[in-house]
Design an enzyme around this catalytic site. Structure first.
Site, PDB file in Angstrom:
ATOM      1  N   TRP A 298       0.881  -1.153  -0.053  1.00  0.00           N
ATOM      2  CA  TRP A 298      -0.137   0.127   0.023  1.00  0.00           C
ATOM      3  C   TRP A 298       0.839   1.338  -0.118  1.00  0.00           C
ATOM      4  O   TRP A 298       0.389   2.493  -0.245  1.00  0.00           O
ATOM      5  CB  TRP A 298      -1.103   0.231   1.331  1.00  0.00           C
ATOM      6  CG  TRP A 298      -0.326   0.063   2.789  1.00  0.00           C
ATOM      7  CD1 TRP A 298       0.923  -0.227   3.090  1.00  0.00           C
ATOM      8  CD2 TRP A 298      -0.621   1.173   3.501  1.00  0.00           C
ATOM      9  NE1 TRP A 298       1.130   0.280   4.308  1.00  0.00           N
ATOM     10  CE2 TRP A 298      -0.079   1.043   4.760  1.00  0.00           C
ATOM     11  CE3 TRP A 298      -1.778   2.043   3.775  1.00  0.00           C
ATOM     12  CZ2 TRP A 298       0.066   1.825   5.819  1.00  0.00           C
ATOM     13  CZ3 TRP A 298      -1.871   2.732   5.144  1.00  0.00           C
ATOM     14  CH2 TRP A 298      -0.985   2.650   5.852  1.00  0.00           C
ATOM     15  N   ASP A 299       2.083   1.183   0.285  1.00  0.00           N
ATOM     16  CA  ASP A 299       3.181   2.105   0.335  1.00  0.00           C
ATOM     17  C   ASP A 299       3.030   3.121  -1.251  1.00  0.00           C
ATOM     18  O   ASP A 299       3.224   3.974  -1.045  1.00  0.00           O
ATOM     19  CB  ASP A 299       4.590   1.789   0.388  1.00  0.00           C
ATOM     20  CG  ASP A 299       4.994   0.697   1.561  1.00  0.00           C
ATOM     21  OD1 ASP A 299       3.980   0.003   1.915  1.00  0.00           O
ATOM     22  OD2 ASP A 299       5.913   1.125   2.296  1.00  0.00           O
TER      23      ASP A 299
ATOM     24  N   GLU B  78       1.158  -2.219  12.569  1.00  0.00           N
ATOM     25  CA  GLU B  78       1.461  -3.672  12.660  1.00  0.00           C
ATOM     26  C   GLU B  78       1.998  -4.322  14.195  1.00  0.00           C
ATOM     27  O   GLU B  78       2.001  -5.511  14.087  1.00  0.00           O
ATOM     28  CB  GLU B  78       2.409  -4.040  11.697  1.00  0.00           C
ATOM     29  CG  GLU B  78       1.746  -3.764  10.211  1.00  0.00           C
ATOM     30  CD  GLU B  78       2.631  -3.908   9.018  1.00  0.00           C
ATOM     31  OE1 GLU B  78       3.936  -3.726   9.390  1.00  0.00           O
ATOM     32  OE2 GLU B  78       2.563  -4.130   7.799  1.00  0.00           O
TER      33      GLU B  78
ATOM     34  N   LYS C 237       2.846   1.261  16.222  1.00  0.00           N
ATOM     35  CA  LYS C 237       3.872   1.421  15.121  1.00  0.00           C
ATOM     36  C   LYS C 237       3.579   2.640  14.302  1.00  0.00           C
ATOM     37  O   LYS C 237       4.448   3.467  14.032  1.00  0.00           O
ATOM     38  CB  LYS C 237       3.820   0.028  14.148  1.00  0.00           C
ATOM     39  CG  LYS C 237       5.117   0.006  13.381  1.00  0.00           C
ATOM     40  CD  LYS C 237       4.970  -1.242  12.588  1.00  0.00           C
ATOM     41  CE  LYS C 237       5.982  -1.540  11.628  1.00  0.00           C
ATOM     42  NZ  LYS C 237       5.834  -2.417  10.774  1.00  0.00           N
ATOM     43  N   GLN C 238       2.075   2.961  14.065  1.00  0.00           N
ATOM     44  CA  GLN C 238       1.816   3.974  13.486  1.00  0.00           C
ATOM     45  C   GLN C 238       0.334   4.182  13.949  1.00  0.00           C
ATOM     46  O   GLN C 238      -0.227   3.262  14.159  1.00  0.00           O
ATOM     47  CB  GLN C 238       1.845   4.294  11.974  1.00  0.00           C
ATOM     48  CG  GLN C 238       1.162   3.141  11.118  1.00  0.00           C
ATOM     49  CD  GLN C 238       1.819   3.023   9.590  1.00  0.00           C
ATOM     50  OE1 GLN C 238       2.466   2.398   9.362  1.00  0.00           O
ATOM     51  NE2 GLN C 238       0.838   3.837   8.853  1.00  0.00           N
TER      52      GLN C 238
END
Lengths: 726, 726
Positions: free
Chosen positions: A335-336, A477, A589-590
């Site tokens: 998805w980056d 994640e 993580k985000q």
């Protein structure tokens, strides 16, 4: 790395052998057809010398498929009066390496004293032509400062190029004669043919040296020799042309024929054509920042990384998470691309965005096969995607702490938001470009078939009279096997809504396409009713009192860790606590909730944004969590008026240039590069589209040291210029 | 494969491209220092060209470590009047390949018409000298039948030799000048240096061709050219010398120096020295079978395989399950050595047996570390062993049916009988050789420390007042996680008994060694008492009424399958039923009870042997179960007077020559080769040692077509000849 910040170039003033893999990444050049890491022409121990060609994947254990490192075009072995030039031996009297971003040219200047005391000045230049993507050039000028004697340059085509020890190529054929050499080889499993050829000439003053071939099996080489006087300069010019069977039926034959014409090529002419092509790119894409030299260079460096990885003439490839610059993630796309890199292309180089999105449309069969294998209708995109759209996330990887044990990687099974991300990027591209043809013929099909997947994937919970989505991984994640992740649920609902918007649009603007799709997909009224039912009843958590959104079911009950008290850290929270340990905490993580609010800004009001920003920001591992996080965090900080925006922005800006995560040697963080552009445009410049007046407006929040920000956007085929002064 | 059975050679009268990997295995040559598969000098698609050097292991994913394929010494590219010689192109007018077992020489004769119609006769010969293990030679004679023109031979040293696509070598240095080339490279992880050099000369009649070097990076080459007349013959001679840093400090420098002297070497002289060395080997080891040409050749072929893999001057290496002839099991050593191959060496070439057993003694630290990691005292040998004695069995391997899934390999964890097998082989060697010095200084320590492991490993079951050994895998690997496997329990007890025998012997014959060992191992009276207690109470199943021994607890309750009704099969029972499916049946990969009765013949009486033979034989997967089974089955058939002995024997005899298991391309079945020798000696000749008169006696049971069997044995340093006529 770069200690001085020139507007347009990254330079290295000293040679640091212990950092060569990082330098190789930084000094990658490319032209959207290939990317070549900045290894030295003449070899050095522990180098990761590699050239990746878009779409040239081959099978490999554990990670299933990877971009196959192709025969290197930069290799030159240099003998100065019989002594082999190498930075391992002799003395380095002066050294500079410089990547010129404006022209995508890598140069190196070395003054070197050989073990026998001969001093030479060597100036190397290389470029992969953007004007002619099948052409690469290397040139070296050698001045004999204190001796007279012979210069010998050996340039070979190595059929045994390897990926960190793994060979992908079988020899097919070769030729070598006088000043040219050609090699034909084929990937071992995917059977992609590569034809690569070179010519080399060596001159000094008005003399031309003697060239001859060494036709060694699988490594045909050209050797050029010339004698020079003290103070004289010899110049070796090497041209390489290459193509693969992916480039069409005639490409290989044409390449073979072209090799013999290369020696007639004029360096200045070919180089000027290349520079002109780059000038054109920067005309669309440059971003000016005044008052902050480091930010200026970082932004250009990261835009450059996107541009050299961008396929301009191939709609069957995507950009891997580490672009074409390293072995990390093996060239697989995530998805980056859609969420982090694509906005840059969508708003500056829409033709490239269209290619990248077409890749997803071409790979619908793979996405449908994945959905079907999991028991769902529709299209479920793979978490990691390579040549075919088949899922290529490794299922098990070796445990770095105990080589007899394995770690199960679940992302390929359950990190499912990618399907909505692809739809989101298509919609964003359509709205920005007004490319109705693309939308009608390709984009709509992806949106409809991913919507169908979401409707099938959502689980009806009878007792709660709602749909839920359980057992998934969100962007954060650190927490896997979670239920009702806000990011996933909200984007799934959004995906369904856009599908329902798409049908009437098609009916009005492309009725033939609608008929085709209805027939192909066999969408009936009952299914549309189901979509609406899911939209109306898909659970999105929200606490009306606190305005807080729980990232997933039970998140608030997990252990709350005082992250600030753990600073400074040199590794991620997952490294410190372990996989299970980190999952038991609230550390992110985000931050998925903020990420969702970035993509869908109208879904929640400002007070809700602020409440969630305050809650999630101190619980996020900004430094060693996801490299995707900092740029988005910078944007959201701008939206709530938090001055730490600049700190987050610079964390992204330095990710590769300063190797702040100690993994830049594996390749460029492509998502971080794309996020950086977004942080300037949608963060500091505060660009927002207003539905009311159907215009784009800035809401500037420039860092206090910035004097000016300027950039262009391509909207509905027209260029808009933005120039913001503090 | 071999369709005619010459006494001493294996030949191939036609070229079958689809079987090249099988042929490469069959035509492997070696000298106990290296083994080189029989790939063609000039390359062919899908070849597995490899040279393995004993002990040159390097790290690799999944299987941890493997023998690193070294730079090929046989490679020669041949250009006949400018046309590249290749069996892919042109016409093969005549072809024969022949492996002469007596002299370990591989030759090939080809009459070939080039695409342009030029007919040549090419005769290739190669040998790896047994007289000088660092020397290899290749020679090709080329006769131009219907043309005159140029002959060009290119011989290179390829530093990029790969293991099925995986590279193990880094370039270190090279040189090339006129008719010689040298390459230095280093394994990537284990840092073993290899120096390899070649010289080449090309002559025709009394003329010598011109030779020159192509010094291409990592592939230095020598090119030799000569013009020949119609009907004339040109001869190219290539010598290669090589050594590694494992061969001592000076070995690399000596090899580099030696390269330049090689061109003075006389082929006939060097070859005669090699042949004389082989004559000496066969003097000790030959086995004559009259009346059965196929069996005669097969026995010599299999003895040959053991001899070319046998380390004569290195006691830090073992023989891998696939010898030095292929990629199967990656060069790892198993019990295949001690139980199947070693008896041949022990009884014919005891110096080699001593080297192989010394390898286990040197690796005691690895075995102790494994025992300790599992919570036991003593020495637990690894199921798969490579350079250090560390366990190198892969823990997980990819599932061939679904590449995203993995299969757990349990043998490294729980197939523990290997520790007793090592002790068994040491004891057998000692009894045969009377090598008291070895036993006192090395063998005894292994027997004591493995005994200590067994005493720790046996579990006291209070309610039954006995020791048991649970959760293991016996030799019959169709059944894992079993309890009280007869083979394991009985050999464990035997190991403890021999340890108790060892101590008084040491006291009498080597008191200083006993003191050293007692101090080093810290064995005290309580431990010796424990050993005796385990011996007295270790559970060995036995049904006095039926005389049947249950292979492991619960075996008789598993599903009984009528194997005969499933014939003919083309795959193993485990393939047909799956791993779990096969485990649920009584079908055996090999019969552990019979295996144990072979090793310890005095433990049970003849009636018990016969009862168990009758029970287990029809329940064994003889055709596609273990390749270790057939030769032992032949021996046990002889012992009960079953005429199927010959059928089992021939199954082992054909394992590689006829590729009956479809995996000979991965390398020679070393255990089957060793078992074949044992089947003649201990089966058909019926050799048994009588404790009563301390003599060896034959109990012949020759197959009815055999007229004569003759072989020699080395007992207590004296050669005994056996010559049995029907």
């Amino acid at each position: 790395m770069a200690t001085t910040f020139n507007d347009w170039s990254v330079s290295e003033a000293e040679f640091h052998p212990e950092k060569i893999n990082h330098s190789e990444t930084i000094f990658t050049i490319g032209n959207g057809y290939l990317g070549t890491r900045g290894a030295f022409e003449e070899h050095f121990p522990n180098e990761n010398r590699s050239t990746f060609l878009h779409g040239v994947f081959d099978d490999v254990p554990v990670v299933f498929t990877e971009l196959a490192n192709a025969s290197d075009w930069t290799e030159m072995e240099i003998f100065l009066n019989g002594e082999r030039f190498s930075l391992e031996n002799g003395k380095i009297l002066a050294y500079e390496r410089r990547l010129d971003l404006k022209t995508a040219t890598l140069s190196r200047s070395v003054r070197w004293e050989s073990p026998q005391g001969h001093i030479s000045r060597l100036v190397f230049e290389r470029f992969a032509s953007l004007a002619d993507i099948h052409l690469c050039g290397v040139r070296v000028s050698i001045t004999a400062e204190n001796y007279q004697g012979s210069i010998e340059i050996r340039s070979g085509l190595n059929g045994n190029a390897d990926n960190l020890g793994f060979l992908h190529w079988n020899w097919v054929g070769q030729s070598a004669a006088k000043n040219s050499a050609t090699l034909l080889c084929r990937t071992r499993s995917s059977a992609i043919d590569l034809c690569i050829g070179l010519t080399q000439t060596l001159t000094a003053s008005d003399r031309t040296g003697r060239s001859f071939a060494w036709d060694v099996h699988n490594h045909p080489s050209v050797v050029s020799k010339i004698g020079i006087e003290k103070g004289e300069t010899a110049v070796a010019t090497k041209w390489v042309t290459l193509a693969t069977s992916r480039d069409g039926k005639k490409a290989l034959v044409q390449t073979q024929r072209r090799v013999h014409k290369l020696s007639a090529l004029n360096w200045e002419e070919a180089y000027q054509a290349h520079c002109a092509a780059w000038e054109n790119e920067w005309n669309y894409c440059d971003m000016v920042i005044e008052g902050d030299d480091e930010a200026q260079l970082a932004v250009r460096f990261n835009i450059f990384q996107l541009l050299i990885a961008a396929p301009r003439s191939d709609e069957h490839v995507n950009i891997g998470a580490k672009t074409l610059s390293g072995y990390g993630y093996r060239g697989h796309a995530f998805w980056d691309t859609e969420i982090f890199m694509l906005p840059f292309f969508t708003y500056t180089r829409p033709e490239i965005a269209r290619n990248l999105l077409s890749y997803r449309w071409h790979n619908l069969p793979g996405a449908r096969a994945k959905a079907s294998a999991n028991g769902f209708n529709g299209a479920q995109y793979p978490w990691e995607s390579a040549a075919t759209g088949e899922e290529v996330t490794p299922t098990w990887v070796p445990d770095p702490k105990d080589h007899t044990q394995l770690i199960r990687i679940w992302t390929g099974d359950i990190e499912i938001h990618i399907s909505a991300d692809v739809s989101f990027a298509i919609w964003q591209y359509w709205k920005a470009s007004a490319d109705d043809e693309f939308f009608a013929k390709r984009g709509a099909e992806v949106i409809l078939d991913t919507a169908r997947f979401w409707a099938a994937r959502a689980e009806w919970v009878e007792e709660l009279q709602r749909y839920e989505i359980s057992d998934i991984i969100g962007p954060d994640e650190y927490h896997d096997h979670v239920d009702n992740n806000l990011y996933t649920n909200a984007l799934a609902r959004w995906n369904l809504q856009r599908a329902l918007d798409t049908l009437p649009w098609l009916e009005t603007h492309a009725p033939a396409e609608l008929r085709r799709l209805k027939k192909a997909l066999q969408i009936d009224a009952a299914e549309l009713k189901k979509w609406q039912h899911v939209i109306d009843h898909l659970y999105l958590p929200y606490n009306e009192k606190t305005r807080l959104i729980e990232q997933f079911d039970g998140y608030f009950a997990r252990k709350d860790v005082d992250l600030a008290a753990m600073e400074p850290r040199s590794e991620s929270i997952q490294s410190i606590f372990g996989i299970e340990g980190a999952a038991a905490t609230q550390v992110l993580k985000q931050p998925d909730v903020l990420m969702l609010m970035y993509l869908l800004p109208d879904l929640y009001d400002q007070a809700t944004l602020e409440a969630n920003y305050r809650y999630y920001t101190p619980r996020t591992d900004h430094t060693f969590g996801s490299s995707l996080g900092p740029s988005i965090q910078a944007i959201m900080a701008c939206r709530v008026g938090d001055v730490t925006a600049y700190e987050h922005f610079m964390r992204a800006a330095r990710a590769d240039l300063f190797d702040v995560r100690n993994n830049a040697g594996d390749g460029i963080h492509g998502a971080s590069a794309g996020g950086l552009w977004q942080a300037v445009v949608f963060g500091f410049a505060g660009l927002r589209y207003s539905a009311a007046d159907q215009q784009w407006h800035t809401h500037p929040a420039l860092p206090k040291n910035w004097k000016r920000v300027a950039f262009k956007m391509m909207i509905h085929g027209k260029e808009l210029s933005f120039d913001i002064h503090q």
